[in-house]
Design an enzyme around this catalytic site. Structure first.
Site, PDB file in Angstrom:
ATOM      1  N   ASP A 263       9.558  17.746  12.937  1.00  0.00           N
ATOM      2  CA  ASP A 263       8.522  17.217  13.535  1.00  0.00           C
ATOM      3  C   ASP A 263       8.481  15.525  13.511  1.00  0.00           C
ATOM      4  O   ASP A 263       9.477  15.044  12.878  1.00  0.00           O
ATOM      5  CB  ASP A 263       7.189  17.521  13.115  1.00  0.00           C
ATOM      6  CG  ASP A 263       6.476  17.215  11.910  1.00  0.00           C
ATOM      7  OD1 ASP A 263       5.571  17.395  11.569  1.00  0.00           O
ATOM      8  OD2 ASP A 263       7.666  16.547  10.945  1.00  0.00           O
TER       9      ASP A 263
ATOM     10  N   TYR B 139       8.161  11.636  13.453  1.00  0.00           N
ATOM     11  CA  TYR B 139       7.631  10.678  12.421  1.00  0.00           C
ATOM     12  C   TYR B 139       6.112  10.335  12.441  1.00  0.00           C
ATOM     13  O   TYR B 139       5.639  10.323  13.668  1.00  0.00           O
ATOM     14  CB  TYR B 139       8.219   9.220  12.441  1.00  0.00           C
ATOM     15  CG  TYR B 139      10.102   9.405  12.017  1.00  0.00           C
ATOM     16  CD1 TYR B 139      10.510  10.015  10.875  1.00  0.00           C
ATOM     17  CD2 TYR B 139      10.872   9.304  13.122  1.00  0.00           C
ATOM     18  CE1 TYR B 139      11.884   9.891  10.629  1.00  0.00           C
ATOM     19  CE2 TYR B 139      12.011   9.199  12.840  1.00  0.00           C
ATOM     20  CZ  TYR B 139      12.700   9.445  11.472  1.00  0.00           C
ATOM     21  OH  TYR B 139      14.029   9.801  11.256  1.00  0.00           O
TER      22      TYR B 139
ATOM     23  N   HIS C  22      19.792  19.337   4.598  1.00  0.00           N
ATOM     24  CA  HIS C  22      19.076  18.177   5.302  1.00  0.00           C
ATOM     25  C   HIS C  22      19.592  16.678   4.688  1.00  0.00           C
ATOM     26  O   HIS C  22      19.843  16.574   3.375  1.00  0.00           O
ATOM     27  CB  HIS C  22      17.724  18.257   5.008  1.00  0.00           C
ATOM     28  CG  HIS C  22      16.767  17.607   6.118  1.00  0.00           C
ATOM     29  ND1 HIS C  22      16.432  16.317   5.898  1.00  0.00           N
ATOM     30  CD2 HIS C  22      16.162  17.721   7.161  1.00  0.00           C
ATOM     31  CE1 HIS C  22      15.854  15.666   6.896  1.00  0.00           C
ATOM     32  NE2 HIS C  22      15.561  16.951   7.814  1.00  0.00           N
TER      33      HIS C  22
ATOM     34  N   PHE D 237      15.072  12.304  14.607  1.00  0.00           N
ATOM     35  CA  PHE D 237      15.653  11.443  13.648  1.00  0.00           C
ATOM     36  C   PHE D 237      15.855   9.914  13.905  1.00  0.00           C
ATOM     37  O   PHE D 237      16.131   9.248  13.347  1.00  0.00           O
ATOM     38  CB  PHE D 237      17.096  11.887  13.400  1.00  0.00           C
ATOM     39  CG  PHE D 237      17.249  13.304  12.712  1.00  0.00           C
ATOM     40  CD1 PHE D 237      16.727  13.356  11.226  1.00  0.00           C
ATOM     41  CD2 PHE D 237      17.478  14.351  13.041  1.00  0.00           C
ATOM     42  CE1 PHE D 237      16.850  14.378  10.502  1.00  0.00           C
ATOM     43  CE2 PHE D 237      17.578  15.731  12.346  1.00  0.00           C
ATOM     44  CZ  PHE D 237      17.343  15.616  10.960  1.00  0.00           C
TER      45      PHE D 237
END
Length: 220
Positions: free
Chosen positions: A65, A67, A187, A78
């Site tokens: 989701d 920031y 991740h 990202f």
């Protein structure tokens, strides 16, 4: 909200945006923008789709989701605007990129130049309330973005899907691996990057696959 989806994506997703879940999602998100601080700004919700038209999609990088800090989210997974400090996960992405391809890491966190080359920087949830991570999960965004992934898989060939972390890897079942390349790794978060994200060489593997199938490599 539907009218913010650009043309070729809107055509592809016509059957999705008329569904009852999307109408309910649209109403809920629109109401929240009026009463709360929501990121990204309304005009940037579908920015990933504007910068990377469906016809151009060659790579998909899936985030979770947006920031939730001030000025960070701008519609690309990202990525942050250029004046923002690099978030930890993006810093690790750049470290792997530098190790993999031997190129100097970018100092800007704005990944617009990836998107314009056919990299769909897609978050599973496209909005978030300020200061409250995962606050818009379960409202219907996941159903919508799952449909996006499934439609890309069905309608295109030789797309590279980069699935980093358990959450992203749960989307693997939506992708036809007989005609696409799916690359998985932990991740890039500082909590997990050292368990296999570093050294995964996804950037070089992506470019090699694209070249093998007659497509230009990404200038990362």
């Amino acid at each position: 909200m539907e009218n913010l989806i650009p043309n070729d994506w809107h055509t592809l997703l016509t059957s999705e945006v008329i569904k009852s879940y999307f109408k309910a999602l649209e109403g809920e998100i629109s109401a929240q923008y009026l009463t709360k601080t929501i990121y990204p700004d309304r005009q940037s919700i579908f920015k990933a789709f504007y910068l990377c038209p469906f016809a151009d999609v060659r790579v998909v990088i899936l985030g979770q989701d947006p920031y939730h800090g001030v000025g960070q989210a701008h519609g690309l997974s990202f990525s942050v605007p250029g004046e923002q400090k690099l978030p930890p996960s993006l810093r690790n992405i750049y470290k792997e990129l530098e190790s993999d391809l031997g190129q100097t890491a970018n100092t800007s966190g704005d990944l617009t130049h990836w998107a314009k080359q056919g990299v769909l920087l897609l978050n599973s949830t496209l909005t978030v309330e300020a200061g409250l991570p995962a606050s818009h999960q379960g409202l219907g965004w996941e159903t919508f973005t799952d449909a996006v992934i499934a439609k890309i898989s069905k309608a295109k060939e030789h797309v590279v899907f980069l699935l980093w972390g358990k959450f992203a890897q749960e989307k693997k079942s939506l992708i036809n691996e007989t005609k696409h390349l799916v690359l998985t790794a932990p991740h890039p978060s500082p909590f997990s990057a050292y368990t296999g994200f570093f050294g995964c060489k996804h950037f070089s593997q992506t470019n090699e696959y694209l070249k093998q199938h007659g497509s230009k490599p990404i200038n990362w």
